[in-house]
Design a protein around this motif. Structure first.
Motif, PDB file in Angstrom:
ATOM      1  N   GLY A  88      45.659  59.981  51.295  1.00 37.18           N
ATOM      2  CA  GLY A  88      44.417  59.226  51.444  1.00 37.18           C
ATOM      3  C   GLY A  88      43.499  59.297  50.243  1.00 37.18           C
ATOM      4  O   GLY A  88      42.351  58.856  50.301  1.00 37.18           O
ATOM      5  N   GLN A  89      43.990  59.812  49.132  1.00 37.44           N
ATOM      6  CA  GLN A  89      43.201  59.915  47.900  1.00 37.44           C
ATOM      7  C   GLN A  89      43.427  58.648  47.061  1.00 37.44           C
ATOM      8  O   GLN A  89      43.970  58.694  45.963  1.00 37.44           O
ATOM      9  CB  GLN A  89      43.616  61.176  47.137  1.00 37.44           C
ATOM     10  CG  GLN A  89      43.407  62.448  47.929  1.00 37.44           C
ATOM     11  CD  GLN A  89      44.105  63.648  47.310  1.00 37.44           C
ATOM     12  OE1 GLN A  89      45.214  63.542  46.780  1.00 37.44           O
ATOM     13  NE2 GLN A  89      43.459  64.808  47.403  1.00 37.44           N
ATOM     14  N   GLY A 121      50.199  48.509  44.029  1.00 36.50           N
ATOM     15  CA  GLY A 121      49.994  47.569  45.129  1.00 36.50           C
ATOM     16  C   GLY A 121      50.039  48.254  46.483  1.00 36.50           C
ATOM     17  O   GLY A 121      49.229  47.953  47.365  1.00 36.50           O
ATOM     18  N   LYS A 122      50.985  49.169  46.659  1.00 34.77           N
ATOM     19  CA  LYS A 122      51.088  49.887  47.939  1.00 34.77           C
ATOM     20  C   LYS A 122      49.835  50.723  48.190  1.00 34.77           C
ATOM     21  O   LYS A 122      49.351  50.815  49.314  1.00 34.77           O
ATOM     22  CB  LYS A 122      52.326  50.789  47.957  1.00 34.77           C
ATOM     23  CG  LYS A 122      53.624  50.042  48.113  1.00 34.77           C
ATOM     24  CD  LYS A 122      54.773  51.037  48.144  1.00 34.77           C
ATOM     25  CE  LYS A 122      56.089  50.383  48.458  1.00 34.77           C
ATOM     26  NZ  LYS A 122      57.156  51.378  48.637  1.00 34.77           N
ATOM     27  N   ASN A 123      49.317  51.347  47.140  1.00 41.45           N
ATOM     28  CA  ASN A 123      48.097  52.135  47.278  1.00 41.45           C
ATOM     29  C   ASN A 123      46.926  51.232  47.660  1.00 41.45           C
ATOM     30  O   ASN A 123      46.152  51.559  48.566  1.00 41.45           O
ATOM     31  CB  ASN A 123      47.799  52.887  45.980  1.00 41.45           C
ATOM     32  CG  ASN A 123      46.562  53.747  46.100  1.00 41.45           C
ATOM     33  OD1 ASN A 123      46.520  54.688  46.867  1.00 41.45           O
ATOM     34  ND2 ASN A 123      45.541  53.405  45.335  1.00 41.45           N
ATOM     35  N   ALA A 124      46.797  50.094  46.993  1.00 45.07           N
ATOM     36  CA  ALA A 124      45.719  49.155  47.319  1.00 45.07           C
ATOM     37  C   ALA A 124      45.873  48.639  48.747  1.00 45.07           C
ATOM     38  O   ALA A 124      44.888  48.480  49.475  1.00 45.07           O
ATOM     39  CB  ALA A 124      45.717  47.994  46.320  1.00 45.07           C
ATOM     40  N   PHE A 125      47.104  48.386  49.162  1.00 48.28           N
ATOM     41  CA  PHE A 125      47.380  47.938  50.532  1.00 48.28           C
ATOM     42  C   PHE A 125      46.889  48.989  51.527  1.00 48.28           C
ATOM     43  O   PHE A 125      46.203  48.665  52.495  1.00 48.28           O
ATOM     44  CB  PHE A 125      48.883  47.693  50.684  1.00 48.28           C
ATOM     45  CG  PHE A 125      49.300  47.109  52.003  1.00 48.28           C
ATOM     46  CD1 PHE A 125      49.404  45.738  52.168  1.00 48.28           C
ATOM     47  CD2 PHE A 125      49.619  47.931  53.073  1.00 48.28           C
ATOM     48  CE1 PHE A 125      49.799  45.193  53.384  1.00 48.28           C
ATOM     49  CE2 PHE A 125      50.024  47.399  54.287  1.00 48.28           C
ATOM     50  CZ  PHE A 125      50.104  46.023  54.442  1.00 48.28           C
ATOM     51  N   ASP A 126      47.229  50.256  51.273  1.00 49.59           N
ATOM     52  CA  ASP A 126      46.778  51.352  52.141  1.00 49.59           C
ATOM     53  C   ASP A 126      45.258  51.433  52.187  1.00 49.59           C
ATOM     54  O   ASP A 126      44.677  51.763  53.224  1.00 49.59           O
ATOM     55  CB  ASP A 126      47.308  52.693  51.646  1.00 49.59           C
ATOM     56  CG  ASP A 126      48.609  53.111  52.293  1.00 49.59           C
ATOM     57  OD1 ASP A 126      49.220  52.301  53.006  1.00 49.59           O
ATOM     58  OD2 ASP A 126      49.013  54.261  52.063  1.00 49.59           O
ATOM     59  N   ALA A 127      44.612  51.152  51.057  1.00 48.66           N
ATOM     60  CA  ALA A 127      43.156  51.220  50.960  1.00 48.66           C
ATOM     61  C   ALA A 127      42.490  49.938  51.464  1.00 48.66           C
ATOM     62  O   ALA A 127      41.269  49.813  51.393  1.00 48.66           O
ATOM     63  CB  ALA A 127      42.746  51.501  49.514  1.00 48.66           C
ATOM     64  N   GLU A 128      43.303  49.004  51.961  1.00 47.83           N
ATOM     65  CA  GLU A 128      42.845  47.721  52.502  1.00 47.83           C
ATOM     66  C   GLU A 128      42.172  46.839  51.458  1.00 47.83           C
ATOM     67  O   GLU A 128      41.319  46.021  51.779  1.00 47.83           O
ATOM     68  CB  GLU A 128      41.946  47.932  53.722  1.00 47.83           C
ATOM     69  CG  GLU A 128      42.667  48.633  54.859  1.00 47.83           C
ATOM     70  CD  GLU A 128      41.820  48.830  56.104  1.00 47.83           C
ATOM     71  OE1 GLU A 128      40.620  48.447  56.104  1.00 47.83           O
ATOM     72  OE2 GLU A 128      42.364  49.364  57.083  1.00 47.83           O
ATOM     73  N   ASP A 129      42.576  46.989  50.198  1.00 48.93           N
ATOM     74  CA  ASP A 129      42.130  46.102  49.118  1.00 48.93           C
ATOM     75  C   ASP A 129      43.267  45.119  48.867  1.00 48.93           C
ATOM     76  O   ASP A 129      44.072  45.294  47.955  1.00 48.93           O
ATOM     77  CB  ASP A 129      41.796  46.909  47.868  1.00 48.93           C
ATOM     78  CG  ASP A 129      41.228  46.048  46.744  1.00 48.93           C
ATOM     79  OD1 ASP A 129      41.288  44.796  46.838  1.00 48.93           O
ATOM     80  OD2 ASP A 129      40.739  46.631  45.758  1.00 48.93           O
ATOM     81  N   TYR A 130      43.326  44.097  49.717  1.00 45.29           N
ATOM     82  CA  TYR A 130      44.476  43.204  49.717  1.00 45.29           C
ATOM     83  C   TYR A 130      44.533  42.291  48.500  1.00 45.29           C
ATOM     84  O   TYR A 130      45.619  41.895  48.079  1.00 45.29           O
ATOM     85  CB  TYR A 130      44.534  42.420  51.030  1.00 45.29           C
ATOM     86  CG  TYR A 130      44.617  43.348  52.213  1.00 45.29           C
ATOM     87  CD1 TYR A 130      45.669  44.254  52.340  1.00 45.29           C
ATOM     88  CD2 TYR A 130      43.615  43.392  53.175  1.00 45.29           C
ATOM     89  CE1 TYR A 130      45.743  45.148  53.395  1.00 45.29           C
ATOM     90  CE2 TYR A 130      43.678  44.281  54.243  1.00 45.29           C
ATOM     91  CZ  TYR A 130      44.743  45.156  54.345  1.00 45.29           C
ATOM     92  OH  TYR A 130      44.805  46.037  55.378  1.00 45.29           O
ATOM     93  N   ASP A 131      43.384  41.979  47.901  1.00 36.52           N
ATOM     94  CA  ASP A 131      43.402  41.181  46.674  1.00 36.52           C
ATOM     95  C   ASP A 131      44.050  41.971  45.537  1.00 36.52           C
ATOM     96  O   ASP A 131      44.909  41.455  44.815  1.00 36.52           O
ATOM     97  CB  ASP A 131      41.987  40.744  46.278  1.00 36.52           C
ATOM     98  CG  ASP A 131      41.406  39.713  47.236  1.00 36.52           C
ATOM     99  OD1 ASP A 131      42.185  38.927  47.835  1.00 36.52           O
ATOM    100  OD2 ASP A 131      40.168  39.685  47.385  1.00 36.52           O
ATOM    101  N   ALA A 132      43.655  43.225  45.386  1.00 36.24           N
ATOM    102  CA  ALA A 132      44.250  44.067  44.342  1.00 36.24           C
ATOM    103  C   ALA A 132      45.728  44.306  44.629  1.00 36.24           C
ATOM    104  O   ALA A 132      46.552  44.301  43.705  1.00 36.24           O
ATOM    105  CB  ALA A 132      43.506  45.397  44.244  1.00 36.24           C
ATOM    106  N   ALA A 133      46.069  44.500  45.899  1.00 36.69           N
ATOM    107  CA  ALA A 133      47.476  44.710  46.264  1.00 36.69           C
ATOM    108  C   ALA A 133      48.303  43.495  45.866  1.00 36.69           C
ATOM    109  O   ALA A 133      49.370  43.633  45.259  1.00 36.69           O
ATOM    110  CB  ALA A 133      47.606  44.981  47.762  1.00 36.69           C
ATOM    111  N   ARG A 134      47.814  42.315  46.227  1.00 35.90           N
ATOM    112  CA  ARG A 134      48.546  41.086  45.909  1.00 35.90           C
ATOM    113  C   ARG A 134      48.751  40.938  44.401  1.00 35.90           C
ATOM    114  O   ARG A 134      49.848  40.620  43.945  1.00 35.90           O
ATOM    115  CB  ARG A 134      47.799  39.875  46.471  1.00 35.90           C
ATOM    116  CG  ARG A 134      48.573  38.575  46.282  1.00 35.90           C
ATOM    117  CD  ARG A 134      47.800  37.384  46.778  1.00 35.90           C
ATOM    118  NE  ARG A 134      46.584  37.301  45.983  1.00 35.90           N
ATOM    119  CZ  ARG A 134      45.464  36.740  46.392  1.00 35.90           C
ATOM    120  NH1 ARG A 134      45.361  36.248  47.588  1.00 35.90           N
ATOM    121  NH2 ARG A 134      44.410  36.690  45.612  1.00 35.90           N
TER     122      ARG A 134
END
Length: 175
Positions: A88-89, A121-134
């Protein structure tokens, strides 16, 4: 030998046979080579033994810096960041993965850069930052295509992009 059987579409994490992973971890427990250390870190991660994984990941990064190549150091740092992600970091993982991706691209190490972008991308997805993940997944896809990656590797990124789009859409509808 790959222990990955697929990826969970809800959290994009590896689907593995936990008993196979536990057996493999026991088999390589005493090995000290960098590849064995990295494998042990990954196995501990997928088994949910994150404190042990983080300690060993720190050791793997140190060993890579002392005795490995720059590519080895990047691989170890990416794996270390994935442990941070699982713990979660997300901010620390984001920074480490972005630096690894940038360094790999700067050196022309396309496959390592794609790997780092995928995990970013996976980290951003986990952090719910879907724009950065994409954006990270799309960069990984571009780099993998450029490197001539196998269809299986491209499909993994395409599935991650699709899952991200679904989450992003539902977030926009809910918001």
């Amino acid at each position: 030998m790959s222990f990955i059987r697929g990826y969970d579409q809800e959290n994009l994490r590896e689907l593995v046979d936990l008993s196979e992973c536990a057996v493999r971890l026991e088999e390589i427990e005493g090995q000290r080579s960098l590849p064995a250390l990295l494998e042990r870190v990954w196995l501990l991660k997928v088994l949910g033994r994150l404190d042990e994984a983080l300690t060993l990941a720190d050791e793997a990064v140190r060993q890579a810096r002392m005795a490995g190549t720059r590519k080895d150091v990047l691989r170890a740092r990416v794996l270390h960041a994935t442990i941070q992600q699982y713990r979660g970091q997300h901010a620390a993982a984001d920074q480490e993965l972005a630096m690894c991706a940038e360094e790999a691209e700067g050196q022309g190490w396309i496959s390592i850069a794609a790997f780092a972008h995928q995990h970013h991308g996976k980290n951003a997805f986990d952090a719910e930052d879907y724009d950065a993940a994409r954006e990270s997944f799309k960069r990984s896809l571009f780099l993998r295509r450029e490197a001539g990656a196998a269809d299986r590797d491209l499909e993994t990124v395409l599935l991650a992009i699709d899952a991200t789009e679904r989450r992003r859409t539902s977030q926009l509808v809910a918001g």
